[in-house]
Motif scaffolding. Structure first.
Motif, PDB file in Angstrom:
ATOM      1  N   HIS A 202       0.844  -1.199   0.000  1.00 47.25           N
ATOM      2  CA  HIS A 202       0.000   0.000   0.000  1.00 47.25           C
ATOM      3  C   HIS A 202       0.878   1.247   0.000  1.00 47.25           C
ATOM      4  N   ILE A 203       0.482   2.262  -0.737  1.00 45.24           N
ATOM      5  CA  ILE A 203       1.131   3.573  -0.633  1.00 45.24           C
ATOM      6  C   ILE A 203       0.611   4.256   0.628  1.00 45.24           C
ATOM      7  N   ILE A 204      -0.699   4.363   0.738  1.00 42.95           N
ATOM      8  CA  ILE A 204      -1.343   4.833   1.966  1.00 42.95           C
ATOM      9  C   ILE A 204      -1.974   3.615   2.628  1.00 42.95           C
ATOM     10  N   GLU A 205      -1.643   3.352   3.886  1.00 44.97           N
ATOM     11  CA  GLU A 205      -2.093   2.153   4.572  1.00 44.97           C
ATOM     12  C   GLU A 205      -3.617   2.075   4.608  1.00 44.97           C
ATOM     13  N   ASP A 206      -4.140   0.847   4.666  1.00 45.90           N
ATOM     14  CA  ASP A 206      -5.582   0.656   4.531  1.00 45.90           C
ATOM     15  C   ASP A 206      -6.389   1.200   5.701  1.00 45.90           C
ATOM     16  N   LYS A 207      -5.767   1.467   6.840  1.00 42.67           N
ATOM     17  CA  LYS A 207      -6.528   2.041   7.961  1.00 42.67           C
ATOM     18  C   LYS A 207      -6.797   3.525   7.766  1.00 42.67           C
ATOM     19  N   PRO A 216      -4.129   2.075  -8.023  1.00 41.39           N
ATOM     20  CA  PRO A 216      -3.348   3.319  -7.909  1.00 41.39           C
ATOM     21  C   PRO A 216      -2.824   3.600  -6.504  1.00 41.39           C
ATOM     22  N   ASN A 217      -3.320   2.865  -5.510  1.00 35.11           N
ATOM     23  CA  ASN A 217      -2.786   2.983  -4.155  1.00 35.11           C
ATOM     24  C   ASN A 217      -1.848   1.818  -3.837  1.00 35.11           C
ATOM     25  N   GLY A 218      -1.355   1.159  -4.883  1.00 40.61           N
ATOM     26  CA  GLY A 218      -0.504  -0.002  -4.655  1.00 40.61           C
ATOM     27  C   GLY A 218       0.753   0.001  -5.488  1.00 40.61           C
ATOM     28  N   LEU A 219       1.722  -0.772  -5.041  1.00 40.69           N
ATOM     29  CA  LEU A 219       2.977  -0.995  -5.757  1.00 40.69           C
ATOM     30  C   LEU A 219       3.351  -2.464  -5.573  1.00 40.69           C
ATOM     31  N   THR A 220       3.859  -3.084  -6.624  1.00 36.86           N
ATOM     32  CA  THR A 220       4.438  -4.414  -6.449  1.00 36.86           C
ATOM     33  C   THR A 220       5.890  -4.226  -6.052  1.00 36.86           C
ATOM     34  N   LEU A 221       6.232  -4.705  -4.851  1.00 42.37           N
ATOM     35  CA  LEU A 221       7.590  -4.568  -4.332  1.00 42.37           C
ATOM     36  C   LEU A 221       8.086  -5.918  -3.832  1.00 42.37           C
ATOM     37  N   PRO A 279       0.743   4.622 -10.107  1.00 40.35           N
ATOM     38  CA  PRO A 279       0.596   5.090  -8.723  1.00 40.35           C
ATOM     39  C   PRO A 279       0.050   6.510  -8.669  1.00 40.35           C
ATOM     40  N   ASP A 280      -0.895   6.725  -7.778  1.00 45.24           N
ATOM     41  CA  ASP A 280      -1.503   8.044  -7.611  1.00 45.24           C
ATOM     42  C   ASP A 280      -0.477   9.016  -7.042  1.00 45.24           C
ATOM     43  N   ARG A 281      -0.228  10.119  -7.759  1.00 45.22           N
ATOM     44  CA  ARG A 281       0.831  11.057  -7.368  1.00 45.22           C
ATOM     45  C   ARG A 281       0.517  11.755  -6.042  1.00 45.22           C
TER      46      ARG A 281
END
Length: 297
Positions: A202-207, A216-221, A279-281
């Motif tokens: 997650h870019i911004i955590e789900d909580k 757009p709130n995710g990245l494969t890492l 990804p959402d800027r």
């Protein structure tokens, strides 16, 4: 549940789990149509054209498919359960075995549609309630039947905990499958292409209210870059550039630090092909500001 029924469900779920792990959280219709089991047999785990799969030799439904383009009003509801509609028709047929899954409390598989021919499997799931007046059942992702988890007299806090775990399981399965599909099972930073070592981060955590489980709130890492991102040893700016913690850049350790992190400084993310999945800027900016704050502390 008979021994035969239990054996079949265990073999099927194990095989699907292995496939999902090797792909990155998803399975194909072709694989589910001719699933290779550990005992050397082949078994179908999805219906050819309908959303409910009821093998003849099992007493209850084995899998259900939920698709946003389907004819029925299936939905994830606020309390962490999944509402799944009956098929058209009377109480017999597919609906009879779906209700039987509730009565027997046997584990079933929920297949969440990701894109044509690909699904995120969620299991074990249990039919927690039968609502004939709504022509629907309610399904929860849980390691044990909810009747076992929530005995009579369970507290409100206990019920909320089970509901939260259910919601997370459903969200995480679909989120992982969608993100890894968008990034073609490739780490956005180092291009590692082994799904077993990849996470949907997650870019911004789900909580957080902006932490929706959307691509757009995710990245494969990969595991190391996910850990570095979460612990602010690594930041990603809104221009999709990778930044490594200044103290970490000065360290001398070994090849993993040098090649895995230090050499990534200043590199650019590998992005999904579809622009809508980038990804959402704005979210990246919010997360990047936290990284910058850690640099000045």
């Amino acid at each position: 549940m008979t021994l035969h029924d239990e054996t079949v469900r265990t073999l099927v779920m194990t095989a699907i789990g292995d496939l999902a792990t090797s792909h990155g959280g998803w399975v194909t219709r072709a694989e589910l149509s001719a699933l290779q089991l550990a005992d050397g047999t082949t078994r179908r785990a999805i219906d050819q054209s309908r959303g409910i799969w009821n093998p003849r030799d099992l007493d209850a439904t084995l899998s259900v498919l939920s698709s946003p383009s389907g004819p029925y009003a299936d939905e994830q509801i606020a309390d962490g359960l999944y509402r799944y509609s009956y098929r058209e028709g009377g109480p017999g047929g597919d609906n009879r075995k779906l209700v039987r899954a509730y009565e027997l409390q046997v584990p079933i598989i929920l297949l969440l549609w990701l894109e044509p021919g690909k699904f995120a499997p969620v299991f074990p799931c249990y039919v927690t309630d039968n609502a004939p007046e709504e022509r629907a059942v309610y399904i929860a992702a849980a390691d044990s039947p909810p009747h076992d988890l929530l005995a009579a007299g369970s507290s409100v806090l206990e019920r909320r905990w089970v509901e939260r775990m259910t919601t997370q399981r459903l969200h995480q399965a679909a989120f992982r499958g969608k993100v890894l599909l968008a990034y073609r099972s490739t780490c956005a930073i180092c291009n590692l292409q082994h799904p077993e070592f990849l996470d949907a981060a997650h870019i911004i955590e789900d909580k957080n209210e902006r932490g929706e489980p959307v691509v757009p709130n995710g990245l494969t890492l990969c595991k190391i870059h996910h850990a570095a991102y979460d612990r602010r040893f690594l930041g990603i700016s809104p221009d999709y550039r990778v930044h490594i913690d200044l103290d970490l850049l000065r360290e001398k350790d070994g090849p993993m630090l040098r090649h895995g992190l230090q050499e990534m400084h200043g590199s650019t993310l590998t992005l999904p092909r579809a622009r809508r999945d980038h990804p959402d800027r704005d979210r990246l900016e919010l997360r990047y500001q936290r990284f910058l704050e850690s640099q000045s502390s």
